[in-house]
Write an enzyme that holds these catalytic residues in place. Structure first.
Site, short mmCIF file in Angstrom:
data_model
loop_
_atom_site.label_atom_id
_atom_site.label_comp_id
_atom_site.label_asym_id
_atom_site.label_seq_id
_atom_site.Cartn_x
_atom_site.Cartn_y
_atom_site.Cartn_z
N LYS A 169 0.85 -1.19 0.00
CA LYS A 169 0.00 0.00 0.00
C LYS A 169 0.89 1.24 0.00
CE LYS A 169 -1.36 2.70 3.08
NZ LYS A 169 -1.28 3.98 2.35
N GLU A 242 11.00 1.52 9.62
CA GLU A 242 12.01 2.53 9.27
C GLU A 242 11.34 3.88 9.46
OE1 GLU A 242 15.05 2.01 8.61
OE2 GLU A 242 15.19 -0.06 7.90
N CYS A 276 14.66 10.60 4.75
CA CYS A 276 14.68 10.23 6.18
C CYS A 276 16.04 10.52 6.79
CB CYS A 276 14.28 8.78 6.35
SG CYS A 276 15.28 7.66 5.40
N GLU A 373 12.07 17.09 13.39
CA GLU A 373 12.41 16.72 12.02
C GLU A 373 11.67 17.67 11.07
OE1 GLU A 373 10.71 13.02 10.47
OE2 GLU A 373 12.46 12.78 9.20
P1 NAD Z 1 3.42 8.70 7.41
O1 NAD Z 1 3.76 7.94 8.64
O2 NAD Z 1 2.47 9.81 7.52
O3 NAD Z 1 2.82 7.73 6.29
C1 NAD Z 1 3.52 6.62 5.79
C2 NAD Z 1 2.56 5.59 5.28
O4 NAD Z 1 1.77 5.08 6.35
C3 NAD Z 1 1.57 6.08 4.24
O5 NAD Z 1 1.41 5.06 3.27
C4 NAD Z 1 0.30 6.27 5.06
O6 NAD Z 1 -0.86 6.17 4.27
C5 NAD Z 1 0.39 5.11 6.02
N1 NAD Z 1 -0.37 5.24 7.28
C6 NAD Z 1 -0.73 6.39 7.90
N2 NAD Z 1 -1.36 6.08 9.07
C7 NAD Z 1 -1.37 4.73 9.17
C8 NAD Z 1 -1.83 3.81 10.16
N3 NAD Z 1 -2.41 4.21 11.28
N4 NAD Z 1 -1.65 2.48 9.94
C9 NAD Z 1 -1.02 2.05 8.84
N5 NAD Z 1 -0.57 2.87 7.87
C10 NAD Z 1 -0.72 4.19 8.04
O7 NAD Z 1 4.84 9.16 6.83
P2 NAD Z 1 5.10 10.09 5.57
O8 NAD Z 1 4.72 11.48 5.97
O9 NAD Z 1 4.52 9.46 4.36
O10 NAD Z 1 6.69 9.99 5.44
C11 NAD Z 1 7.56 10.88 6.07
C12 NAD Z 1 8.22 10.23 7.26
O11 NAD Z 1 8.83 9.01 6.87
C13 NAD Z 1 9.35 11.06 7.85
O12 NAD Z 1 9.27 11.04 9.25
C14 NAD Z 1 10.61 10.33 7.41
O13 NAD Z 1 11.73 10.54 8.21
C15 NAD Z 1 10.14 8.93 7.40
N6 NAD Z 1 10.97 8.11 6.50
C16 NAD Z 1 11.81 7.21 7.06
C17 NAD Z 1 12.65 6.46 6.26
C18 NAD Z 1 13.61 5.45 6.86
O14 NAD Z 1 14.15 4.63 6.13
N7 NAD Z 1 13.84 5.45 8.16
C19 NAD Z 1 12.60 6.62 4.88
C20 NAD Z 1 11.72 7.56 4.33
C21 NAD Z 1 10.90 8.28 5.17
#
Ligand code: NAD
Length: 469
Positions: A169, A242, A276, A373
């Protein structure tokens, strides 16, 4: 641009009755419709994956590797169209989209070389003890919006190599390039091995609680990671999380600022800071602070921020309105607390979520711009005088994704780098990664790692076999 975007469930294109709009962040306007999966779609995807699992699990690993290479070839052949889709929905310039897709192809080919080990613990005339690794079953993958094609590749390819089936997803902000990726892969994969579901809101949550899913691999924010962990508890799913980072970099007094300024600039602002493990807090020794800050600001002021459709654009907009609002709020908060802007700082009034590359000094720990962040094109530069104090400040964060030390004294820098509380530490670099080296977060930046055999093993269950002769 209007296209028919479809999920892939059991090898078939599926267009849902409901749809949601996908926004082009350079115009802040809808440009495409994406299917909104119902709970029945998710059940069908999980059922297809479960049905495909025994055959896929028992397929020899060389054949799985061959198919991964076929997928890499298919993505390569489609890369121009995929880059248009990716840059339109994500906002990144066309060249950056090509860079992301190129990296994904590289990762696919490298992942296809991985083989799980069989370890022999004891072997004598009485007993033999072996440790095997077996796939888990069905993996649910949930990805973010910053590098949708690359992160989908990081989740899906090792899961498949290990012999699992997958339901992915993507983020509802950037679902289309992932749908395309899954469609390309399905030309080569057996039915049901890789399925996609798209939707807003509850679909991610439904995946993390689904009894037919054995493991979740999630990349995204720390709050969502916590939510997933609690929701996955009832079915005791395996997890790789992650999560967010607020990576610190420390520049020692002996650093060569002419050499490092362009590298620090690139590692802070690449993908408009939406990475990230981007460099997000820069601690500079007071003897170099002003000179280095100005060198980075010169590069930021010269950078061309613009839409993906303009070949001159080097940096795109923020991907979505919420992220844009956050970056603007952090800039305003820094300004209100005495921050000095050497570059950028104010969003223009044009359409689209554009924010200029921003360098801010006279900020310090305890201010939002340093403690939170940003995930955007705004770099706080903090002055320090004592290196032990700088290390302590770098470590005083709930995050622990990456960190770096910048110096001409490599030995000293390495010793300091190893004092950073983070999953990856760099010397004179930041955020570079390798398909052969484990990558993951310490503290609240995550659980588990990706890449290399360590990453592959996250998709496998150990089985110890005791043989009495
Ligand atoms: P997010 O957590 O808002 O969303 C990520 C995904 O989770 C999306 O597909 C979203 O639809 C889904 N989601 C949201 N709520 C959910 C729930 N309750 N249950 C299951 N799925 C759910 O993150 P984002 O804003 O898309 O991404 C940015 C963040 O990701 C930043 O904090 C960044 O640092 C982190 N990130 C980390 C890495 C890593 O490798 N550590 C890599 C890229 C991004």
């Amino acid at each position: 641009m209007t296209q028919s975007h479809a999920m892939i469930i059991n090898g078939e294109r599926v267009e849902a009755a409901g749809t949601f709009g996908v926004i082009d962040p350079a115009r802040a306007e809808f440009f495409a419709d994406c299917p909104a999966a119902s709970p029945e779609h998710l059940d069908a995807a999980v059922a297809a994956a479960r049905k495909a699992f025994p055959t896929w699990r028992d397929t020899v690993i060389e054949e799985r590797a061959r198919l991964l290479n076929e997928i890499a070839n298919a993505v390569e052949a489609d890369k121009d169209a995929l880059a248009v889709l990716l840059s339109t929905e994500q906002g990144k310039p066309r060249a950056s989209a090509h860079g992301e897709i190129g990296a994904a192809i590289h990762w696919m080919r490298e992942t296809a070389k991985l083989r799980p080990p069989v370890e022999v613990i004891r072997d004598d005339e009485k007993n033999r003890i072996e440790v095997h690794r077996k796939p888990l079953g069905v993996v649910g993958s949930i990805t973010p919006w910053n590098h949708p094609v690359l992160i989908a590749t990081w989740h899906v390819m090792p899961a498949l190599m290990a012999g699992n089936c997958v339901v992915i997803k993507p983020s509802s902000y950037t679902p289309l390039s992932t749908l395309r990726l899954v469609e390309l892969a399905n030309v080569h994969l057996p039915r049901g091995v890789l399925n996609s579901v798209t939707g807003e809101g509850g679909i991610g949550r439904a995946i993390t609680g689904h009894p037919g899913i054995d493991k979740i691999v999630f990349t995204g924010s720390t709050p969502t990671g916590r939510n997933i962990m609690s929701n996955a508890a009832d079915t005791l799913k395996r997890l790789t999380l992650e999560l967010g980072g607020n990576d610190a970099a420390i520049v020692l007094p002996d650093a060569d600022i002419d050499a490092i300024a362009p590298v620090i600039f690139a590692k802070s602002f690449g993908n408009s800071g939406q990475t990230c493990a981007a460099l997000k807090r820069l601690y500079v020794h007071e003897s170099l602070h002003d000179a280095l800050a100005e060198k980075i600001a010169v590069l930021a002021r010269a950078a061309k921020v613009g839409p993906a459709s303009d070949p001159a654009s080097q940096f795109g907009p923020l991907q979505n309105k919420a992220q844009f609002d956050l970056v603007r709020a952090l800039a305003d908060d820094a300004r209100a607390n005495g921050g000095r802007f050497l570059a950028g700082g104010e969003a223009s009034d044009e359409a689209g979520y554009f924010f200029p590359l921003t360098v801010v000094t006279e900020v310090t720990d305890g201010m939002r711009i340093v403690d939170e962040e940003q995930f955007g094109p705004i770099l706080p530069i903090v002055r320090y005088s004592d290196v032990d104090d700088a290390i302590a400040r770098a470590n005083a964060s709930e995050n622990g994704l990456g960190g770096s030390i910048w110096s001409t004294d490599i030995k000293k820098a390495e010793a300091l780098a190893r004092r950073l509380e983070c999953g990856t530490a760099w010397v004179n670099d930041h955020s570079s990664i390798s398909p052969a080296a484990p990558f993951g977060g310490a503290k609240q930046s995550g659980i588990g790692v990706e890449f290399g055999h360590w990453g592959l093993e996250e998709y496998m269950q150990m089985q110890t076999v005791h043989i009495t002769r």
